[in-house]
Design a protein around this motif. Structure first.
Motif, PDB file in Angstrom:
ATOM      1  N   GLU A   1       0.728  -1.137  -0.231  1.00 49.13           N
ATOM      2  CA  GLU A   1       0.097   0.174   0.088  1.00 49.13           C
ATOM      3  C   GLU A   1       0.885   1.411  -0.162  1.00 49.13           C
ATOM      4  O   GLU A   1       1.912   1.334   0.788  1.00 49.13           O
ATOM      5  CB  GLU A   1      -0.867  -0.097   1.077  1.00 49.13           C
ATOM      6  CG  GLU A   1      -2.140   1.213   1.333  1.00 49.13           C
ATOM      7  CD  GLU A   1      -2.767   1.082   2.519  1.00 49.13           C
ATOM      8  OE1 GLU A   1      -3.657   1.982   2.788  1.00 49.13           O
ATOM      9  OE2 GLU A   1      -2.850   0.319   3.314  1.00 49.13           O
ATOM     10  N   GLY A   2       0.486   2.194  -0.923  1.00 47.33           N
ATOM     11  CA  GLY A   2       1.169   3.528  -0.694  1.00 47.33           C
ATOM     12  C   GLY A   2       2.337   3.473  -1.863  1.00 47.33           C
ATOM     13  O   GLY A   2       2.703   4.454  -2.267  1.00 47.33           O
ATOM     14  N   TRP A   3       2.719   2.269  -2.619  1.00 46.18           N
ATOM     15  CA  TRP A   3       3.740   2.165  -3.608  1.00 46.18           C
ATOM     16  C   TRP A   3       3.096   2.980  -4.906  1.00 46.18           C
ATOM     17  O   TRP A   3       1.827   2.800  -5.029  1.00 46.18           O
ATOM     18  CB  TRP A   3       4.160   0.793  -3.752  1.00 46.18           C
ATOM     19  CG  TRP A   3       5.275   0.210  -2.674  1.00 46.18           C
ATOM     20  CD1 TRP A   3       5.114   0.644  -1.368  1.00 46.18           C
ATOM     21  CD2 TRP A   3       6.227  -0.466  -2.809  1.00 46.18           C
ATOM     22  NE1 TRP A   3       6.163   0.065  -0.803  1.00 46.18           N
ATOM     23  CE2 TRP A   3       6.875  -0.760  -1.613  1.00 46.18           C
ATOM     24  CE3 TRP A   3       6.736  -1.224  -4.012  1.00 46.18           C
ATOM     25  CZ2 TRP A   3       7.815  -1.677  -1.521  1.00 46.18           C
ATOM     26  CZ3 TRP A   3       7.896  -1.890  -3.765  1.00 46.18           C
ATOM     27  CH2 TRP A   3       8.492  -2.059  -2.374  1.00 46.18           C
TER      28      TRP A   3
END
Length: 270
Positions: free
Chosen positions: A24-26
């Motif tokens: 998540e967040g990549w």
């Protein structure tokens, strides 16, 4: 009798493709590189025994962790930018890659008042061959690598686009969306522009090609001093896309020489 090889452990669902889900967040980073640049990256990746993607990730990770010297990396990036430069910039650059008030010797003809100033369009350099008002060939410009320049190969050349190459998709879209019915029979050098090319700085709605020899806007009474060009480009409106600032100016000499200056070449005003 040749030895047969087993299929290995089967997937739980043979119909489903194997997928990797990023944390998540990549985010995904995409960059366009030339064939020569791609080979150079692959050579380093092979030596490091990693993939090209992991090579780029390791660089980003090193920067994030502070174990890679950012200043040294910036110096190498600037060297690479100088290699990539196809048309000389009018002025020399400082350590921050901004131009300074020192004309380049090879651009002396511009400061002598020679050459026609035209709007610099930020796209991809291509060449369209037209016969009887019909497009018959689409080529893209290729430039010599650093190694080739050291061998004395300084001029670029054009190579055919590939109908099935992802790199050429938007170039071909621009070419096919350009009305060449009124163009004379010739090989026309053009700039391919549009929503999916070079970030579309002129906010164009469609892809198209602009021929340098037929439609590039010409500016009159352009100053040829450092301060004059800096102040002009700070407010110069694009004649090709009114309402947007022109990226810069390219001076064309009758003998084929060119020189350029872009708004972002100058130091940022406080």
């Amino acid at each position: 009798m040749p030895e047969t090889r087993g299929r290995g452990r089967p997937r739980k669902d043979p119909q489903a493709l194997a997928r990797w889900t990023p944390p998540e967040g990549w985010s995904r980073l995409v960059a366009w590189v030339s064939p020569e640049e791609k080979k150079a990256l692959k050579r380093v990746a092979v030596e490091a025994e990693v993939s090209v993607a992991d090579l780029v990730r390791s660089l980003a990770g090193g920067l994030a962790a502070g174990v890679i010297d950012a200043e040294e990396l910036i110096r190498q990036v600037r060297k690479g930018m100088q290699v990539m430069e196809k048309i000389p910039t009018l002025f020399e650059r400082d350590d921050h890659f901004r131009v300074i008030d020192r004309p380049r010797a090879e651009c002396a003809w511009v400061f002598a008042g020679e050459g026609t100033p035209t709007e610099k369009l930020d796209g991809t350099n291509v060449r369209l061959t037209v016969r009887s008002g019909r497009l018959v060939r689409v080529e893209k410009r290729r430039n010599p690598s650093k190694a080739q320049k050291q061998q004395g190969i300084v001029d670029g050349w054009y190579g055919d686009t590939d109908e099935y190459a992802a790199d050429d998709k938007w170039i071909l879209a621009a070419a096919r969306n350009t009305d060449v019915s009124g163009w004379p029979d010739d090989e026309h050098p053009c700039e391919a522009l549009g929503p999916r090319i070079q970030g579309n700085p002129l906010a164009l709605d469609d892809h198209l090609c602009v021929p340098f020899n037929l439609e590039i806007p010409i500016y009159q009474d352009v100053p040829r001093s450092y301060t004059g060009l800096r102040d002009l480009l700070d407010k110069l409106e694009s004649r090709y896309a009114p309402g947007h600032l022109a990226e810069g100016i390219v001076f064309h000499h009758p003998d084929g020489r060119r020189a350029k200056i872009k708004r972002k070449d100058f130091p940022q005003s406080n």
